[in-house]
Structures are given as C-alpha cells and as structure tokens.
Design a protein around this motif. Structure first.
Motif, PDB file in Angstrom:
ATOM      1  N   ARG A   1      -6.436   2.041   1.142  1.00 52.45           N
ATOM      2  CA  ARG A   1      -7.526   2.112   2.116  1.00 52.45           C
ATOM      3  C   ARG A   1      -7.726   3.537   2.622  1.00 52.45           C
ATOM      4  NH1 ARG A   1      -9.209  -2.705   4.569  1.00 52.45           N
ATOM      5  NH2 ARG A   1     -10.665  -1.338   5.672  1.00 52.45           N
ATOM      6  N   GLN A   2      -6.629   4.271   2.777  1.00 54.94           N
ATOM      7  CA  GLN A   2      -6.718   5.656   3.225  1.00 54.94           C
ATOM      8  C   GLN A   2      -7.473   6.508   2.217  1.00 54.94           C
ATOM      9  OE1 GLN A   2      -5.955   7.019   5.989  1.00 54.94           O
ATOM     10  NE2 GLN A   2      -5.720   9.197   5.645  1.00 54.94           N
ATOM     11  N   ALA A   3      -7.312   6.201   0.943  1.00 56.40           N
ATOM     12  CA  ALA A   3      -8.021   6.948  -0.098  1.00 56.40           C
ATOM     13  C   ALA A   3      -9.512   6.639  -0.090  1.00 56.40           C
ATOM     14  CB  ALA A   3      -7.420   6.613  -1.463  1.00 56.40           C
ATOM     15  N   GLN A   4      -9.878   5.429   0.352  1.00 53.70           N
ATOM     16  CA  GLN A   4     -11.287   5.032   0.368  1.00 53.70           C
ATOM     17  C   GLN A   4     -12.015   5.550   1.604  1.00 53.70           C
ATOM     18  OE1 GLN A   4     -11.152   0.766   0.107  1.00 53.70           O
ATOM     19  NE2 GLN A   4      -9.893   0.793  -1.748  1.00 53.70           N
ATOM     20  N   THR A   5     -11.462   5.252   2.779  1.00 50.89           N
ATOM     21  CA  THR A   5     -12.065   5.654   4.052  1.00 50.89           C
ATOM     22  C   THR A   5     -10.961   6.169   4.961  1.00 50.89           C
ATOM     23  OG1 THR A   5     -13.704   3.867   3.826  1.00 50.89           O
ATOM     24  CG2 THR A   5     -13.502   4.917   5.985  1.00 50.89           C
ATOM     25  N   PRO A   6     -10.816   7.472   5.097  1.00 50.54           N
ATOM     26  CA  PRO A   6      -9.692   8.035   5.866  1.00 50.54           C
ATOM     27  C   PRO A   6      -9.684   7.566   7.327  1.00 50.54           C
ATOM     28  CG  PRO A   6     -10.731   9.727   4.519  1.00 50.54           C
ATOM     29  CD  PRO A   6     -11.621   8.516   4.449  1.00 50.54           C
ATOM     30  N   PHE A   7      -8.507   7.315   7.824  1.00 54.79           N
ATOM     31  CA  PHE A   7      -8.265   6.974   9.223  1.00 54.79           C
ATOM     32  C   PHE A   7      -6.965   7.658   9.620  1.00 54.79           C
ATOM     33  CE2 PHE A   7      -6.684   3.753   6.331  1.00 54.79           C
ATOM     34  CZ  PHE A   7      -5.356   3.583   6.715  1.00 54.79           C
ATOM     35  N   PHE A   8      -6.677   7.673  10.923  1.00 57.16           N
ATOM     36  CA  PHE A   8      -5.438   8.312  11.356  1.00 57.16           C
ATOM     37  C   PHE A   8      -4.247   7.511  10.855  1.00 57.16           C
ATOM     38  CE2 PHE A   8      -1.855   8.425  14.349  1.00 57.16           C
ATOM     39  CZ  PHE A   8      -1.489   9.757  14.183  1.00 57.16           C
ATOM     40  N   LEU A   9      -3.424   8.164  10.065  1.00 52.67           N
ATOM     41  CA  LEU A   9      -2.213   7.539   9.555  1.00 52.67           C
ATOM     42  C   LEU A   9      -1.023   8.266  10.174  1.00 52.67           C
ATOM     43  CD1 LEU A   9      -1.432   5.265   7.598  1.00 52.67           C
ATOM     44  CD2 LEU A   9      -1.139   7.000   5.825  1.00 52.67           C
ATOM     45  N   PRO A  10      -0.256   7.590  11.011  1.00 47.84           N
ATOM     46  CA  PRO A  10       0.867   8.269  11.670  1.00 47.84           C
ATOM     47  C   PRO A  10       1.975   8.580  10.664  1.00 47.84           C
ATOM     48  CG  PRO A  10       0.968   5.913  12.077  1.00 47.84           C
ATOM     49  CD  PRO A  10      -0.334   6.157  11.357  1.00 47.84           C
ATOM     50  N   LYS A  11       2.935   9.372  11.100  1.00 49.86           N
ATOM     51  CA  LYS A  11       4.157   9.520  10.309  1.00 49.86           C
ATOM     52  C   LYS A  11       4.785   8.142  10.187  1.00 49.86           C
ATOM     53  CE  LYS A  11       5.334  14.288  11.601  1.00 49.86           C
ATOM     54  NZ  LYS A  11       4.122  14.576  12.431  1.00 49.86           N
ATOM     55  N   LEU A  12       5.057   7.725   8.961  1.00 47.03           N
ATOM     56  CA  LEU A  12       5.586   6.386   8.704  1.00 47.03           C
ATOM     57  C   LEU A  12       7.045   6.470   8.263  1.00 47.03           C
ATOM     58  CD1 LEU A  12       2.603   4.786   6.740  1.00 47.03           C
ATOM     59  CD2 LEU A  12       3.256   4.345   9.115  1.00 47.03           C
ATOM     60  N   PHE A  13       7.879   5.680   8.921  1.00 42.39           N
ATOM     61  CA  PHE A  13       9.300   5.627   8.594  1.00 42.39           C
ATOM     62  C   PHE A  13       9.698   4.181   8.309  1.00 42.39           C
ATOM     63  CE2 PHE A  13       8.560   9.204  11.371  1.00 42.39           C
ATOM     64  CZ  PHE A  13       9.246  10.238  10.744  1.00 42.39           C
ATOM     65  N   ILE A  14      10.711   4.033   7.494  1.00 37.73           N
ATOM     66  CA  ILE A  14      11.269   2.711   7.219  1.00 37.73           C
ATOM     67  C   ILE A  14      12.696   2.688   7.739  1.00 37.73           C
ATOM     68  CG2 ILE A  14      11.855   1.009   5.463  1.00 37.73           C
ATOM     69  CD1 ILE A  14       9.749   2.351   3.647  1.00 37.73           C
ATOM     70  N   ARG A  15      12.983   1.725   8.596  1.00 39.78           N
ATOM     71  CA  ARG A  15      14.358   1.550   9.088  1.00 39.78           C
ATOM     72  C   ARG A  15      15.063   0.583   8.138  1.00 39.78           C
ATOM     73  NH1 ARG A  15      17.021   1.129  14.819  1.00 39.78           N
ATOM     74  NH2 ARG A  15      18.609  -0.471  14.529  1.00 39.78           N
ATOM     75  N   VAL A  16      16.015   1.113   7.400  1.00 35.90           N
ATOM     76  CA  VAL A  16      16.686   0.335   6.358  1.00 35.90           C
ATOM     77  C   VAL A  16      17.984  -0.272   6.888  1.00 35.90           C
ATOM     78  CG1 VAL A  16      15.679   1.638   4.461  1.00 35.90           C
ATOM     79  CG2 VAL A  16      17.833   2.415   5.488  1.00 35.90           C
TER      80      VAL A  16
END
Length: 319
Positions: free
Chosen positions: A68-83
């Motif tokens: 979706r970001q590639a189609q219509t940009p929006f604010f994407l925060p820094k994304l983390f995964i807690r493993v």
C-alpha cells in the motif's frame, strides 16, 4: 556520547500485539499522527499456543503495508518486531521477503548474559547480508538485573558485548513493569515509578553504565484514561528526562502526544545550546551568562548537554 539522530527520533514507541489485524488500517489512515514508532509484539502480549498464528498475521500486515505504501504513500513509522527468540529473527526476515524493507529492527525482551551472544551473532549475520541496517533494541528487564551483588558486573559485561556491534544498537530500553512484577509492585496513576526505590535504583544503574554512549528510553506508564492519568504521565515524563531517559514506551495512542510534548526543547535551552556550540574557543573566557541572563553557560561543562539538546530539538521540535 551517542550523537546519532535516529536513536533520538524513536520517540513514543507504541506497543501493539502482532495479531492485531486493525493496525494496518490505523496506519494507512494515519490515526495515530506522524510522530511515533511502532513495535509489533510476539512476546508477552501473545499466548504461547498462538505464536504461529500471530507470526502469520504479522507477516500479512507488513506485506500489506509495504504494497500500500508503494501505491499511495502515507506516514509509516519506524517499525520494530518484538521477538521471543533469536531464531525468530532470521525466520521472519526470510518469510517477509521484500516487505522486510519497512522493518527498522527488533526489540529483544529480557536481554541477558544467557542470550546476548546468540542475539548479537544474529545481528552480525543479518546485517552482513543487507544494504540497509536492521537495528536492535535490547530490553533490560531480566530478573538477573535485580541482585545487587551481581548487577554492576552483569551490566558492564552486557555493555562490552553491545559495544562490539554498537552501530546496530538503536536504543537501550527498560522493562519497568517486568521489574515491578518481580517485587509485586504496581504504581497508581498519580505515582511516578521513580518513587519505587528498588526499581528506580536499577534504572539509575542502567543509565550510569549505558547513558554516556547510548540513548536509553523510559519505561511504560500503564495508565491512558481515567482520573488524572495525563498529569501522572506528565509527572513521570519529567522524572524520565531528569534521570537521563529519552523517549518512552507507550501502550495506548492517547499517550503519544504527551510524550512528544514532554521532549520538545524549550527555546531558551535551544538558544543556549547553540551559543555553547558556537563558542569562540580562542576566547580567554569559557564562561558567560545565558542568553536570557538567568544561569551560567560554561563551554567545557555544558558541551555534551548542548549536543544532546540540539538532537532533541531536531527530533521533537521546540516549545
């Protein structure tokens, strides 16, 4: 001192269970604003027998966000995964494919001497194969941190290990609720965690060992509604700042604006910081009154404070 702007700009780190399917829609429609980061949790928020399903939902969510970001940009925060384990990191990256491009890094719960080497080798391995780095954010919340006889040696040994890959360590984080749990403590909405001396002393030791070289982020405040929760959070944020923490883990979107406001830099601090960094070092005097003539500025004494202040201003803005 850590003068790496991305380490300062993690900001409020919103925790969300990785199996929350609504998070995709919330991010696409920017429901939480544009000044936060997000951790998708596979650990304590997920039942042990539901981890596989949560991983599948996590992967689907990130793939949707990536496309979706590639189609219509929006604010994407820094994304983390807690493993949960170091093995999970490589497995998730392999399954994510190209959508791993939107992952900033991984939160490492209960980071300790028992698991540090495996995690550090994992980050060396994955970053040797990638053009953009994946960062780690170890969380100090292990019961081993509690015991006074061993705490200092454990913290310094962990620092020695992290220093070996310091370019990949974005923040040090602390698990306030986990540490309180060990004692059976819980604060009310009008009480700062720094009043709980056994836990506050652990925080102080972590800042003492890591605070000169790393950005250390503040603990969770678990109230987000009800009577006086906002004034209680503001009070604790003030204590966070005074004790050397930058940013905070948050558990509800209501908390995000308060964290961002708390770390905005007062204009007089910003002006003094610039004056200190612009000091004529050939001058015979390295001390002078502040811009508004209410305190003393000293070049040698306040230089690190000035650098830190300008980084905070760039990350959070001015007030």
């Amino acid at each position: 001192m850590n003068h790496f702007l991305p380490a300062y700009s993690v900001g409020p780190l919103l925790y969300c269970p990785a199996n929350n399917k609504s998070i995709v829609n919330s991010l696409i429609h920017e429901k939480f604003g544009k000044h936060f980061s997000l951790a998708l949790c596979l650990e304590d928020t997920i039942q042990d027998n539901c981890v596989a399903d949560a991983e599948n939902i996590l992967i689907a969510s990130l793939q949707t966000l990536h496309s979706r970001q590639a189609q219509t940009p929006f604010f994407l925060p820094k994304l983390f995964i807690r493993v949960r384990t170091w093995e999970q990191i490589k497995s998730l990256l392999d399954r994510l494919g190209h959508s791993r491009e939107i992952v900033t890094g991984f939160n490492i719960p209960k980071f300790s001497l028992e698991n540090a080497d495996a995690y550090l080798q994992t980050f060396k391995d994955i970053n040797a194969q990638e053009s953009s780095p994946f960062y780690m954010m170890p969380i100090f919340e292990s019961p081993s941190m509690i015991h006074l006889q061993n705490r200092a040696s454990i913290l310094y040994e962990l620092k020695g290990k992290l220093d070996d890959i310091s370019q990949y360590v974005l923040n040090i984080r602390v698990g306030g609720n986990d540490l309180c749990h060990m004692f059976g403590f819980r604060r009310h909405s009008n009480e700062s965690i720094y009043k709980i001396r056994p836990v506050a002393n652990i925080f102080s030791d972590i800042i003492t060992v890591f605070g000169m070289d790393y950005v250390v982020s503040g603990p969770v405040f678990e109230y987000y509604n009800g009577s006086n929760w906002d004034s209680g959070l503001s009070k604790e944020l003030n204590d966070d700042r005074l004790c050397g923490f930058i940013g905070k883990t948050v558990i509800h979107p209501n908390q995000i604006p308060l964290v961002n406001e708390a770390y905005k830099v007062p204009l007089k601090d910003y002006n003094d910081a610039n004056a200190i960094l612009d000091w004529d070092t050939a001058s015979p005097s390295l001390v002078a009154g502040s811009i508004v003539k209410e305190r003393m500025n000293e070049y040698k004494t306040h230089y690190n404070w000035a650098l830190r202040t300008l980084l905070l201003a760039e990350a959070y803005g001015l007030k």
